[in-house]
Design a protein around this motif. Sequence first.
Motif, PDB file in Angstrom:
ATOM      1  N   ALA A 196       0.730  -1.227  -0.045  1.00 31.24           N
ATOM      2  CA  ALA A 196      -0.072  -0.055   0.028  1.00 31.24           C
ATOM      3  C   ALA A 196       0.927   1.220  -0.161  1.00 31.24           C
ATOM      4  CB  ALA A 196      -0.790  -0.250   1.200  1.00 31.24           C
TER       5      ALA A 196
ATOM      6  N   ARG B 266      -5.878  -4.420  -5.162  1.00 27.12           N
ATOM      7  CA  ARG B 266      -7.356  -4.374  -5.369  1.00 27.12           C
ATOM      8  C   ARG B 266      -7.982  -2.941  -4.884  1.00 27.12           C
ATOM      9  NH1 ARG B 266     -12.135  -7.477  -6.869  1.00 27.12           N
ATOM     10  NH2 ARG B 266     -13.820  -5.878  -6.815  1.00 27.12           N
ATOM     11  N   THR B 267      -7.451  -2.643  -3.771  1.00 29.50           N
ATOM     12  CA  THR B 267      -8.116  -1.419  -3.345  1.00 29.50           C
ATOM     13  C   THR B 267      -7.663  -0.102  -4.248  1.00 29.50           C
ATOM     14  OG1 THR B 267      -7.941  -1.961  -0.925  1.00 29.50           O
ATOM     15  CG2 THR B 267      -7.912   0.296  -1.294  1.00 29.50           C
TER      16      THR B 267
ATOM     17  N   ASP C 285      -9.871  -0.305  -7.490  1.00 29.58           N
ATOM     18  CA  ASP C 285     -11.252   0.099  -7.057  1.00 29.58           C
ATOM     19  C   ASP C 285     -11.375   1.621  -6.793  1.00 29.58           C
ATOM     20  OD1 ASP C 285     -12.390  -2.578  -6.916  1.00 29.58           O
ATOM     21  OD2 ASP C 285     -11.873  -2.896  -4.596  1.00 29.58           O
ATOM     22  N   SER C 286     -10.375   2.183  -6.146  1.00 28.04           N
ATOM     23  CA  SER C 286     -10.306   3.702  -6.031  1.00 28.04           C
ATOM     24  C   SER C 286     -10.016   4.533  -7.306  1.00 28.04           C
ATOM     25  CB  SER C 286      -9.416   4.013  -5.068  1.00 28.04           C
ATOM     26  OG  SER C 286      -8.023   3.848  -5.302  1.00 28.04           O
TER      27      SER C 286
END
Length: 528
Positions: free
Chosen positions: A217, A244-245, A248-249
């Motif tokens: 991250a 993935r985060t 999605d963002s």
Amino acid sequence: MAPKVLISDKLSPAAVQIFKDRGVDVDFLPEVGKDKQKLLEIIGGYDGLAIRSATKVTEKIITAADRLKVIGRAGIGVDNVDITKATARGIIVMNTPFGNAITTAEHAISMLMAVARQIPAADASTQAGKWEKARFMGREITGKTLGLVGCGNIGSIVAARAIGLKMKVLAYDPFLTPERAIALGVEKVELDGLLNRSDFVTLHTPLTEKTRNIIDADAIAKMRDGAFLINCARGGLADEGAVRTALDSGKLAGAAFDVFVSEPATENVLFGAPNFVSTPHLGASTSEAQENVALQVAEQMCDYLLDGAVRNALNMPSISAEEAPKLAPFVRLAEQLGSFAGQLTETGIEGIRVEYAGAVSEMNTQALTSAALTGLLTPLLQTVNMVSAPILAKERGIKVEEIRREKQGAYETYIRLTVLTERQERSVAGTVFADGKPRIIQVKGINMEAELGAHMLYITNEDKPGFIGHLGTELGTNSVNIATFNLGRTGPGEDAICLVEVDGAVPKDVLARLESVSHVKQVKSLRF
């Protein structure tokens, strides 16, 4: 008896034939790699194990592999092999780092283009009868910056292809020299600089404790908004949840993965993410690459099992087929010197110094030092070979120093081994004569010439008249036959060394009587 190899994964029939043609017994059981219990039951009967990615060579398997000398991985990644345990057991682990390099590099470029133009999703949409031109707006790669995390064999091929596509290439690789970077046409940078300057980041590094989750991250936060991430190297280099985060963002505009932490990846946190492109570990999956790595691993394993040549080993110095015959007598010499010193050493070993003079200094001294360590540690640890010796020495804090120099003294070439212990230094030197046989030429600074036999008697004493006669009588009286007799001394009446080859082991009571003579300092029975 011919060496025997097990092939436990799917491998080209041509590779199986290479083993047969070269006189190696081979069992082709491509389903065994998936059956851990079956592999455990049969592995003890083989000298070599040829695998791909399906076979997991765990500590349990290695412990049961009593005969195993070499594990050959047809491909690059060896994270399915416990290399540490294999090394400790003296098993060479080799891979084929060049056979599928082009194929993997081409796949990375293909994935880059696929994610930049959203090709998989556009294909699925079009074949479903839709015509969504506005939805699939792509990105050009010309003029964009590509960041390579890892610029080894595959990474450098990706760099060349990307430069051909008119991309600017940055590279983060601790092992990349400035000269190599210039030759490749890439800019060497630190990781943070690469992340915040790159439009596309592609991973080409092995999976180690240092590289695991190298893209997490925090790393993604340092990347450009709307950047793309490609991983065709190893699962685990990127934190899948963090990726993935970011998808999605919208922090990442896309990602393309050929590899996953858990494989086969029948489900994954990344599946279904916006503009995520995936393939089932196809990096090396071309007919050309599959054939190449299979043939290479078969040849490499045969070269080692039949000729002692070592190529592409991850835990052993390379020894080419051409140099193996020339190196062999010096390997034997180095091992004998180590064994000689090891059997005479009675206190803790702190370090060794190996001096190579003359022609031997131009040879593969890393292999020779491994041989010297093997000889040195065998009297202490028993099960040691050239693979395990360096790591065993390191674990015990033994410092190893190599010195190379031009010819000195009467001999064209020689090796001198000095052992540093808690109490003293002891050196022994030797050479290889024209007959290919190793000879001892100096012990503790005293010149002598001796060929080492299976049973040797080593005596240090003060040079006094009558001792040789006394020694001969003592041995003869106890039916110990002398094969060769070698003497050396610093000067009349001073320190002397006697090195005697005998036809069998000298009884302990004979050794004790010899050691009790007033001018005798040390008596040792040696085995080679």
